[in-house]
Write a protein that holds these residues in place. Structure first.
Motif, PDB file in Angstrom:
ATOM      1  N   ILE A 125       6.269   7.371  10.149  1.00  0.00           N
ATOM      2  CA  ILE A 125       6.528   6.136   9.406  1.00  0.00           C
ATOM      3  C   ILE A 125       7.987   6.110   9.024  1.00  0.00           C
ATOM      4  CG2 ILE A 125       4.559   5.069   8.269  1.00  0.00           C
ATOM      5  CD1 ILE A 125       4.725   7.277   6.225  1.00  0.00           C
ATOM      6  N   PRO A 142       5.029   1.201   9.205  1.00  0.00           N
ATOM      7  CA  PRO A 142       4.898   1.789  10.549  1.00  0.00           C
ATOM      8  C   PRO A 142       6.046   1.337  11.445  1.00  0.00           C
ATOM      9  CG  PRO A 142       3.328   0.015  10.243  1.00  0.00           C
ATOM     10  CD  PRO A 142       3.958   0.250   8.923  1.00  0.00           C
ATOM     11  N   GLU A 200       6.288   9.255   1.518  1.00  0.00           N
ATOM     12  CA  GLU A 200       5.117   9.648   0.734  1.00  0.00           C
ATOM     13  C   GLU A 200       5.365   9.423  -0.744  1.00  0.00           C
ATOM     14  OE1 GLU A 200       3.584  13.124  -0.564  1.00  0.00           O
ATOM     15  OE2 GLU A 200       1.978  11.665  -0.838  1.00  0.00           O
ATOM     16  N   ARG A 203       4.974   5.668  -1.695  1.00  0.00           N
ATOM     17  CA  ARG A 203       3.793   4.997  -1.155  1.00  0.00           C
ATOM     18  C   ARG A 203       3.255   3.910  -2.082  1.00  0.00           C
ATOM     19  NH1 ARG A 203       1.957   9.894  -2.993  1.00  0.00           N
ATOM     20  NH2 ARG A 203       0.157   9.823  -4.356  1.00  0.00           N
ATOM     21  N   ALA A 206       4.029   0.312  -1.002  1.00  0.00           N
ATOM     22  CA  ALA A 206       3.586  -0.109   0.333  1.00  0.00           C
ATOM     23  C   ALA A 206       3.061  -1.538   0.330  1.00  0.00           C
ATOM     24  CB  ALA A 206       2.508   0.850   0.849  1.00  0.00           C
ATOM     25  N   HIS A 207       2.629  -2.026  -0.871  1.00  0.00           N
ATOM     26  CA  HIS A 207       2.075  -3.389  -0.925  1.00  0.00           C
ATOM     27  C   HIS A 207       3.151  -4.456  -0.881  1.00  0.00           C
ATOM     28  CE1 HIS A 207      -2.144  -2.404  -1.690  1.00  0.00           C
ATOM     29  NE2 HIS A 207      -1.656  -1.337  -2.286  1.00  0.00           N
ATOM     30  N   TYR A 208       4.434  -4.071  -0.961  1.00  0.00           N
ATOM     31  CA  TYR A 208       5.498  -5.064  -0.931  1.00  0.00           C
ATOM     32  C   TYR A 208       5.706  -5.624   0.463  1.00  0.00           C
ATOM     33  CZ  TYR A 208       6.932  -3.727  -5.660  1.00  0.00           C
ATOM     34  OH  TYR A 208       6.989  -3.489  -6.993  1.00  0.00           O
ATOM     35  N   ARG A 209       5.098  -4.929   1.448  1.00  0.00           N
ATOM     36  CA  ARG A 209       5.210  -5.429   2.816  1.00  0.00           C
ATOM     37  C   ARG A 209       4.305  -6.634   2.976  1.00  0.00           C
ATOM     38  NH1 ARG A 209       2.999  -2.645   7.546  1.00  0.00           N
ATOM     39  NH2 ARG A 209       1.941  -1.378   5.987  1.00  0.00           N
ATOM     40  N   TRP A 210       4.701  -7.603   3.819  1.00  0.00           N
ATOM     41  CA  TRP A 210       3.791  -8.724   4.057  1.00  0.00           C
ATOM     42  C   TRP A 210       3.426  -8.863   5.534  1.00  0.00           C
ATOM     43  CZ3 TRP A 210       8.768  -9.195   2.269  1.00  0.00           C
ATOM     44  CH2 TRP A 210       9.722  -9.690   3.157  1.00  0.00           C
ATOM     45  N   TRP A 211       3.743  -7.871   6.300  1.00  0.00           N
ATOM     46  CA  TRP A 211       3.303  -7.878   7.687  1.00  0.00           C
ATOM     47  C   TRP A 211       2.593  -6.575   7.975  1.00  0.00           C
ATOM     48  CZ3 TRP A 211       8.190  -7.039   6.015  1.00  0.00           C
ATOM     49  CH2 TRP A 211       8.804  -5.799   6.347  1.00  0.00           C
TER      50      TRP A 211
ATOM     51  N   GLU B  46      -0.903  -9.908   4.089  1.00  0.00           N
ATOM     52  CA  GLU B  46      -0.884  -8.649   3.337  1.00  0.00           C
ATOM     53  C   GLU B  46      -0.417  -7.559   4.288  1.00  0.00           C
ATOM     54  OE1 GLU B  46      -3.954 -10.975   4.247  1.00  0.00           O
ATOM     55  OE2 GLU B  46      -4.049  -8.903   4.905  1.00  0.00           O
ATOM     56  N   ALA B  47      -0.044  -6.424   3.679  1.00  0.00           N
ATOM     57  CA  ALA B  47       0.407  -5.295   4.483  1.00  0.00           C
ATOM     58  C   ALA B  47      -0.763  -4.761   5.312  1.00  0.00           C
ATOM     59  CB  ALA B  47       0.924  -4.199   3.565  1.00  0.00           C
ATOM     60  N   SER B  48      -0.497  -4.446   6.592  1.00  0.00           N
ATOM     61  CA  SER B  48      -1.558  -3.951   7.473  1.00  0.00           C
ATOM     62  C   SER B  48      -1.601  -2.426   7.433  1.00  0.00           C
ATOM     63  CB  SER B  48      -1.291  -4.428   8.904  1.00  0.00           C
ATOM     64  OG  SER B  48       0.022  -4.104   9.259  1.00  0.00           O
ATOM     65  N   CYS B  49      -2.770  -1.855   7.732  1.00  0.00           N
ATOM     66  CA  CYS B  49      -2.944  -0.407   7.896  1.00  0.00           C
ATOM     67  C   CYS B  49      -2.619   0.377   6.637  1.00  0.00           C
ATOM     68  CB  CYS B  49      -2.065   0.131   9.036  1.00  0.00           C
ATOM     69  SG  CYS B  49      -2.374  -0.652  10.605  1.00  0.00           S
ATOM     70  N   LEU B  50      -2.885  -0.201   5.447  1.00  0.00           N
ATOM     71  CA  LEU B  50      -2.563   0.537   4.224  1.00  0.00           C
ATOM     72  C   LEU B  50      -3.504   1.702   4.005  1.00  0.00           C
ATOM     73  CD1 LEU B  50      -1.627  -2.088   1.518  1.00  0.00           C
ATOM     74  CD2 LEU B  50      -0.194  -0.342   2.496  1.00  0.00           C
ATOM     75  N   MET B  53      -2.646   4.548   6.238  1.00  0.00           N
ATOM     76  CA  MET B  53      -1.415   5.197   5.787  1.00  0.00           C
ATOM     77  C   MET B  53      -1.698   6.097   4.592  1.00  0.00           C
ATOM     78  SD  MET B  53       2.150   3.629   4.518  1.00  0.00           S
ATOM     79  CE  MET B  53       2.184   2.156   5.469  1.00  0.00           C
ATOM     80  N   MET B  56      -3.483   9.236   5.651  1.00  0.00           N
ATOM     81  CA  MET B  56      -2.569  10.160   6.326  1.00  0.00           C
ATOM     82  C   MET B  56      -1.680  10.865   5.318  1.00  0.00           C
ATOM     83  SD  MET B  56      -0.071   9.227   9.446  1.00  0.00           S
ATOM     84  CE  MET B  56       1.063   8.329   8.445  1.00  0.00           C
ATOM     85  N   MET B  57      -1.202  10.101   4.304  1.00  0.00           N
ATOM     86  CA  MET B  57      -0.297  10.700   3.322  1.00  0.00           C
ATOM     87  C   MET B  57      -1.026  11.717   2.454  1.00  0.00           C
ATOM     88  SD  MET B  57       2.190   7.725   2.096  1.00  0.00           S
ATOM     89  CE  MET B  57       3.408   7.090   3.148  1.00  0.00           C
ATOM     90  N   PHE B  77      -3.873   6.235  12.501  1.00  0.00           N
ATOM     91  CA  PHE B  77      -2.833   5.364  11.965  1.00  0.00           C
ATOM     92  C   PHE B  77      -2.087   4.665  13.092  1.00  0.00           C
ATOM     93  CE2 PHE B  77       0.160   3.701   9.129  1.00  0.00           C
ATOM     94  CZ  PHE B  77       1.449   4.007   9.540  1.00  0.00           C
ATOM     95  N   THR B  81      -1.786   0.674  13.865  1.00  0.00           N
ATOM     96  CA  THR B  81      -0.527  -0.078  13.961  1.00  0.00           C
ATOM     97  C   THR B  81      -0.433  -0.814  15.289  1.00  0.00           C
ATOM     98  OG1 THR B  81       0.448   2.005  14.651  1.00  0.00           O
ATOM     99  CG2 THR B  81       0.920   1.266  12.421  1.00  0.00           C
TER     100      THR B  81
END
Lengths: 211, 122
Positions: A125, A142, A200, A203, A206-211, B46-50, B53, B56-57, B77, B81
């Motif tokens: 990542i 990713p 890590e 983490r 991680a919700h700040y992503r929108w794709w 929304e963020a994908s594959c949370l 992830m 895995m972490m 993971f 993706t």
């Protein structure tokens, strides 16, 4: 000479020899259509790195291009060949000194070592800078395969350029780094692990992503 | 079409006039249509594959970043993706082709550029 901009009706050159060895009777409809199109349309010039030889490797070509400076591909290619030669010499020396039980384990092919080392250096990542509420956060995300390969190669090259003694040659340092990465040691692997640790630690974002 | 236009003009002029009390409209710019359409904002996803992830972490934290031990989580993971990337590409292709009977704002803008609304005497 390959131009940078071509009219869209130009076709790409086909370097693979297997395509031309298929007899005319066994062609599928798509291949027949492609052959007929080739008789009518012009074809782009082949790029200088494109070969039909069995020894050409697209990853190695990409690495050579990334290492090239000021368009000096001859120098970059020579450095890579010297690297592979030195790696082979070191491994063969180890092979001959090892006892009979361990002889099968030692890998002598420099190309497999290169591929395995690159695979070990690729991050899983990455971090992306996202702006939210006036501040910039490092968000784990990713990565695509091309981005991961690029990062691995970039780290290898920068590591070999910066952290070497003034008198060691580039190919010497590169061979050391590749052999270390093959067994998951060395500064490049450390850098990959640092990136993973940062991801890590962040983490929560991680919700700040929108794709 | 012509009757509808005149009715609209009458309504607008009545809204602007000061004969029947205060005017309803007080425009600071002329009431003319622009030759552009506003760009539609993309739906917030929304963020994908949370979950993958985070799994895995957690595995990494347990095994001190030993990648060999976490191989199945890493593979799941990467599969997730790849799927998400394929889905996003399909969605982008579908959006640019047709939008449920309406035109895409970019297509509407190109059309309007070709046939603009003339509001100045040239």
């Amino acid at each position: 000479v390959r131009w940078t901009r071509y009219n869209p009706y130009y076709l790409e050159p086909e370097p693979a020899k297997e395509v031309y060895r298929i007899p005319a009777t066994e062609l599928t409809d798509e291949q027949k259509a492609a052959q007929e199109l080739k008789a009518v349309r012009p074809i782009k010039a082949a790029p200088p790195g494109l070969t039909s030889s069995v020894f050409s490797d697209p990853t190695v070509s990409k690495f050579v291009n990334m290492m090239m400076q000021d368009g000096n591909k001859v120098l970059a290619k020579s450095i890579i060949t010297k690297t592979f030669e030195s790696m082979k010499r070191k491994q063969v020396e180890k092979y001959h000194k090892a006892p009979a039980t361990e002889k099968e384990v030692i890998e002598c092919n420099p190309y497999t070592i290169f591929h395995q080392a690159l695979e070990n250096c690729k991050p899983i990542i990455g971090l992306i800078s996202i702006q939210k509420g006036g501040k910039y956060y490092q968000v784990p995300t990713p990565l695509t395969d091309s981005r991961r390969r690029f990062l691995a190669m970039k780290w290898l090259i920068t590591e070999c350029r910066d952290n070497k003694h003034r008198r060691t040659h580039m190919y010497e340092k590169l061979s050391q780094e590749l052999l270390a990465a093959f067994i998951n040691e060395g500064n490049v692997i450390k850098r990959k692990h640092d990136l993973h640790k940062m991801a890590e630690a962040n983490r929560a974002f991680a919700h700040y992503r929108w794709w | 079409m012509a009757t509808k236009c005149t009715g609209l003009q009458a309504k607008v002029s009545r809204m602007l006039s000061k004969e029947f009390g205060k005017p309803i409209l007080k425009p600071n710019k002329p009431l003319v249509l622009r030759n552009e359409v506003a760009n539609r904002k993309l739906r917030q996803g929304e963020a994908s594959c949370l979950t993958e992830m985070s799994v895995m972490m957690a595995c990494w934290k347990q095994s001190e970043f030993n990648h060999a031990a976490c191989a199945p989580e890493v593979q799941s993971f990467q599969r997730c993706t790849a799927l998400a990337l394929g889905e996003r590409k399909a969605q982008m292709g579908q959006e640019s082709s047709g939008q449920g009977g309406r035109l895409h704002p970019k297509q509407a803008n190109t059309l309007l550029k070709r046939h603009p609304n003339l509001y100045r005497e040239i």
